[in-house]
Design a protein around this motif. Sequence first.
Motif, PDB file in Angstrom:
ATOM      1  N   THR A   1       0.832  -1.204   0.000  1.00 14.78           N
ATOM      2  CA  THR A   1       0.000   0.000   0.000  1.00 14.78           C
ATOM      3  C   THR A   1       0.868   1.256   0.000  1.00 14.78           C
ATOM      4  OG1 THR A   1      -1.800  -1.112   1.168  1.00 14.78           O
ATOM      5  CG2 THR A   1      -1.757   1.297   1.289  1.00 14.78           C
ATOM      6  N   LEU A   2       1.882   1.290   0.858  1.00 12.41           N
ATOM      7  CA  LEU A   2       2.742   2.474   0.953  1.00 12.41           C
ATOM      8  C   LEU A   2       3.522   2.719  -0.331  1.00 12.41           C
ATOM      9  CD1 LEU A   2       4.182   2.063   4.575  1.00 12.41           C
ATOM     10  CD2 LEU A   2       2.453   3.698   3.811  1.00 12.41           C
ATOM     11  N   THR A   3       3.907   1.661  -1.025  1.00 11.16           N
ATOM     12  CA  THR A   3       4.722   1.827  -2.228  1.00 11.16           C
ATOM     13  C   THR A   3       3.892   2.004  -3.496  1.00 11.16           C
ATOM     14  OG1 THR A   3       4.896  -0.592  -2.379  1.00 11.16           O
ATOM     15  CG2 THR A   3       6.699   0.579  -1.311  1.00 11.16           C
ATOM     16  N   ASN A   4       2.561   1.845  -3.398  1.00  4.57           N
ATOM     17  CA  ASN A   4       1.750   1.934  -4.606  1.00  4.57           C
ATOM     18  C   ASN A   4       0.534   2.860  -4.524  1.00  4.57           C
ATOM     19  OD1 ASN A   4       2.871  -0.231  -6.596  1.00  4.57           O
ATOM     20  ND2 ASN A   4       2.825  -1.262  -4.608  1.00  4.57           N
ATOM     21  N   ALA A   5       0.072   3.133  -3.321  1.00  5.98           N
ATOM     22  CA  ALA A   5      -1.154   3.927  -3.184  1.00  5.98           C
ATOM     23  C   ALA A   5      -1.003   5.336  -3.737  1.00  5.98           C
ATOM     24  CB  ALA A   5      -1.574   3.982  -1.721  1.00  5.98           C
ATOM     25  N   ARG A   6      -2.098   5.859  -4.297  1.00 10.21           N
ATOM     26  CA  ARG A   6      -2.127   7.235  -4.820  1.00 10.21           C
ATOM     27  C   ARG A   6      -2.867   8.173  -3.876  1.00 10.21           C
ATOM     28  NH1 ARG A   6       1.544   4.561  -7.509  1.00 10.21           N
ATOM     29  NH2 ARG A   6       2.105   5.592  -9.476  1.00 10.21           N
TER      30      ARG A   6
ATOM     31  N   CYS B   1       9.004   9.093   8.565  1.00 10.25           N
ATOM     32  CA  CYS B   1       7.745   9.099   7.809  1.00 10.25           C
ATOM     33  C   CYS B   1       6.555   9.431   8.710  1.00 10.25           C
ATOM     34  CB  CYS B   1       7.517   7.747   7.138  1.00 10.25           C
ATOM     35  SG  CYS B   1       8.544   7.454   5.687  1.00 10.25           S
ATOM     36  N   ILE B   2       6.581   8.922   9.951  1.00  4.48           N
ATOM     37  CA  ILE B   2       5.469   9.176  10.874  1.00  4.48           C
ATOM     38  C   ILE B   2       5.300  10.668  11.106  1.00  4.48           C
ATOM     39  CG2 ILE B   2       4.740   8.936  13.286  1.00  4.48           C
ATOM     40  CD1 ILE B   2       5.913   6.091  13.217  1.00  4.48           C
ATOM     41  N   VAL B   3       6.416  11.399  11.206  1.00  8.66           N
ATOM     42  CA  VAL B   3       6.351  12.851  11.412  1.00  8.66           C
ATOM     43  C   VAL B   3       6.053  13.579  10.108  1.00  8.66           C
ATOM     44  CG1 VAL B   3       7.607  14.900  12.192  1.00  8.66           C
ATOM     45  CG2 VAL B   3       7.917  12.727  13.383  1.00  8.66           C
ATOM     46  N   SER B   4       6.752  13.210   9.039  1.00  9.90           N
ATOM     47  CA  SER B   4       6.631  13.960   7.789  1.00  9.90           C
ATOM     48  C   SER B   4       5.298  13.762   7.084  1.00  9.90           C
ATOM     49  CB  SER B   4       7.781  13.590   6.833  1.00  9.90           C
ATOM     50  OG  SER B   4       7.780  12.211   6.532  1.00  9.90           O
TER      51      SER B   4
ATOM     52  N   GLU C   1      -6.297  16.970  -0.859  1.00  9.07           N
ATOM     53  CA  GLU C   1      -5.005  17.146  -1.509  1.00  9.07           C
ATOM     54  C   GLU C   1      -3.880  16.609  -0.642  1.00  9.07           C
ATOM     55  OE1 GLU C   1      -3.654  18.595  -4.635  1.00  9.07           O
ATOM     56  OE2 GLU C   1      -5.554  17.557  -4.930  1.00  9.07           O
ATOM     57  N   ARG C   2      -4.021  16.760   0.675  1.00  2.00           N
ATOM     58  CA  ARG C   2      -2.997  16.236   1.585  1.00  2.00           C
ATOM     59  C   ARG C   2      -2.911  14.712   1.464  1.00  2.00           C
ATOM     60  NH1 ARG C   2      -4.878  20.196   5.619  1.00  2.00           N
ATOM     61  NH2 ARG C   2      -5.938  18.556   6.796  1.00  2.00           N
ATOM     62  N   ASP C   3      -4.059  14.064   1.272  1.00  2.00           N
ATOM     63  CA  ASP C   3      -4.054  12.608   1.122  1.00  2.00           C
ATOM     64  C   ASP C   3      -3.279  12.191  -0.128  1.00  2.00           C
ATOM     65  OD1 ASP C   3      -5.602  12.529   3.379  1.00  2.00           O
ATOM     66  OD2 ASP C   3      -7.486  12.099   2.338  1.00  2.00           O
TER      67      ASP C   3
ATOM     68  N   LYS D   1       2.175  10.331  -2.281  1.00  2.00           N
ATOM     69  CA  LYS D   1       3.322  10.612  -3.156  1.00  2.00           C
ATOM     70  C   LYS D   1       4.618  10.682  -2.350  1.00  2.00           C
ATOM     71  CE  LYS D   1       4.912  14.077  -6.548  1.00  2.00           C
ATOM     72  NZ  LYS D   1       6.099  14.596  -5.820  1.00  2.00           N
ATOM     73  N   MET D   2       4.581  11.382  -1.230  1.00  2.00           N
ATOM     74  CA  MET D   2       5.765  11.524  -0.402  1.00  2.00           C
ATOM     75  C   MET D   2       6.244  10.178   0.114  1.00  2.00           C
ATOM     76  SD  MET D   2       6.840  11.536   3.010  1.00  2.00           S
ATOM     77  CE  MET D   2       5.330  11.847   3.949  1.00  2.00           C
ATOM     78  N   LEU D   3       5.324   9.336   0.575  1.00  2.00           N
ATOM     79  CA  LEU D   3       5.706   8.031   1.112  1.00  2.00           C
ATOM     80  C   LEU D   3       6.230   7.113   0.009  1.00  2.00           C
ATOM     81  CD1 LEU D   3       2.809   7.507   3.683  1.00  2.00           C
ATOM     82  CD2 LEU D   3       5.205   8.017   4.175  1.00  2.00           C
ATOM     83  N   ARG D   4       5.620   7.169  -1.167  1.00  2.00           N
ATOM     84  CA  ARG D   4       6.134   6.365  -2.298  1.00  2.00           C
ATOM     85  C   ARG D   4       7.570   6.768  -2.611  1.00  2.00           C
ATOM     86  NH1 ARG D   4       1.523   7.865  -5.024  1.00  2.00           N
ATOM     87  NH2 ARG D   4       2.758   8.981  -6.597  1.00  2.00           N
ATOM     88  N   GLU D   5       7.818   8.054  -2.677  1.00  2.00           N
ATOM     89  CA  GLU D   5       9.153   8.540  -3.024  1.00  2.00           C
ATOM     90  C   GLU D   5      10.174   8.176  -1.948  1.00  2.00           C
ATOM     91  OE1 GLU D   5       8.674  12.711  -3.656  1.00  2.00           O
ATOM     92  OE2 GLU D   5       7.913  12.465  -5.711  1.00  2.00           O
ATOM     93  N   THR D   6       9.788   8.297  -0.695  1.00  2.00           N
ATOM     94  CA  THR D   6      10.705   7.974   0.399  1.00  2.00           C
ATOM     95  C   THR D   6      11.102   6.507   0.371  1.00  2.00           C
ATOM     96  OG1 THR D   6       9.758   9.706   1.808  1.00  2.00           O
ATOM     97  CG2 THR D   6      11.008   7.965   2.909  1.00  2.00           C
ATOM     98  N   LEU D   7      10.114   5.628   0.187  1.00  2.00           N
ATOM     99  CA  LEU D   7      10.406   4.204   0.177  1.00  2.00           C
ATOM    100  C   LEU D   7      11.149   3.786  -1.093  1.00  2.00           C
ATOM    101  CD1 LEU D   7       7.093   2.870   1.728  1.00  2.00           C
ATOM    102  CD2 LEU D   7       9.336   3.033   2.806  1.00  2.00           C
ATOM    103  N   SER D   8      10.920   4.488  -2.186  1.00  2.00           N
ATOM    104  CA  SER D   8      11.664   4.208  -3.419  1.00  2.00           C
ATOM    105  C   SER D   8      13.132   4.551  -3.248  1.00  2.00           C
ATOM    106  CB  SER D   8      11.073   5.002  -4.588  1.00  2.00           C
ATOM    107  OG  SER D   8       9.766   4.572  -4.884  1.00  2.00           O
ATOM    108  N   GLU D   9      13.412   5.646  -2.564  1.00  2.00           N
ATOM    109  CA  GLU D   9      14.796   6.035  -2.295  1.00  2.00           C
ATOM    110  C   GLU D   9      15.484   4.998  -1.421  1.00  2.00           C
ATOM    111  OE1 GLU D   9      14.594   9.888  -0.574  1.00  2.00           O
ATOM    112  OE2 GLU D   9      13.938  10.877  -2.416  1.00  2.00           O
ATOM    113  N   GLU D  10      14.765   4.463  -0.452  1.00  2.00           N
ATOM    114  CA  GLU D  10      15.328   3.423   0.402  1.00  2.00           C
ATOM    115  C   GLU D  10      15.642   2.176  -0.413  1.00  2.00           C
ATOM    116  OE1 GLU D  10      15.549   2.894   4.283  1.00  2.00           O
ATOM    117  OE2 GLU D  10      16.314   4.810   3.600  1.00  2.00           O
TER     118      GLU D  10
END
Length: 369
Positions: A276-281, A315-318, A336-338, A343-352
């Motif tokens: 979910t975190l790596t694919n959700a929109r 991630c919990i804070v950001s 919009e925040r959702d 997007k932010m979580l997808r990008e963070t986990l992709s970088e990891e």
Amino acid sequence: MTIERFLERATPDWMHVEDSYSDIVISTRIRLARNLDGYRFPLAFSEDEALQVEQAVTHAIQDSTKLEEIFSYFSIKDLSHLQRQILVEKHLISPQLASKEVVGSVLLSSDESISIMVNEEDHLRIQCMTASFQLQKAYEQANKVDRALEVALPYAFRNDFGYLTSCPTNIGTGLRASVMMHLPALTLTGQMNQIINAMTRLGMTVRGIYGEGSENLGNVYQVSNQITLGKTEDDILADIQSVAEKIIQKERQARSKLMDKAGLALEDRIYRALGTLTNARILTSEEAATCLSNVRLGIDLQLINHVTAATMNECIVSMQPGFLQHYAGETLQPTERDRVRAKMLRETLSEEKLSKSMIRGKGEDSYDV
């Protein structure tokens, strides 16, 4: 330092610690409540008195020869609503101070481990934080700041009561010790209500991630003392140490039982959360927090090895509203925040994922998610 310096990252470098407690304990905080003698407390003082208190505290910090840290001063009324919100999300100020429209301020150490709030509920709230479970270290740091300020500032103190505070629950030592813990297994197995009731009987309180009045978010709880009168600082620290260690033990036992009795279901829950975190929109804060909690549990159980617990903490804070809007560079409506959160979580986990190779399931072949 400018305020932007403190808004850049969700968590400071000292939070990225791995030790024997960091699989469960996120951080430790010591807070000392103090008031200046000869001034009415914040609940009743005038704006002029508030200004006098602020000037006295600021000068005492700037002129002290016993403080090694360099502090940055920020007046709350000069900060935007978004800047205040981010400081709350980072636990650098309280929601109560953030709502102040009269004289209130905060002084922050450069590494963000020390926060001195001025004219919140009390004239002074000295807060020191450490990563993982380091009660004594956090207390020694807070006590050092307290002693340095007491040289220059006359505290409101009585031999029969101790330090005088706005709220009766803080009278005495004025010490609140809290331990922030990730307790997913105790939550999943329905044991948290029993633990919360037991803590109340022991003079402790269990709150959500942002303290009093906040909800449990991502199975993160703060355990702290309720009583400060009639106990010494050493008594309070020993009580919190003992209680927290028992909760840590129970959480580890609950995790072990879950793996033994429902291992496949637990793994499925963890990997679905990662998917979910790596694919959700679109991700609400509640769904994101639940998924982050499950993934962090997977990391702690060594089912996931390409993402770190430090990344989950960040991630919990950001993913909070203030940080999301800072990340986006604009004011966002809830819907919009959702979208931006996902997007932010997808990008963070992709970088990891770029820096780590793969995920391993217990008793399974390697996975590449």
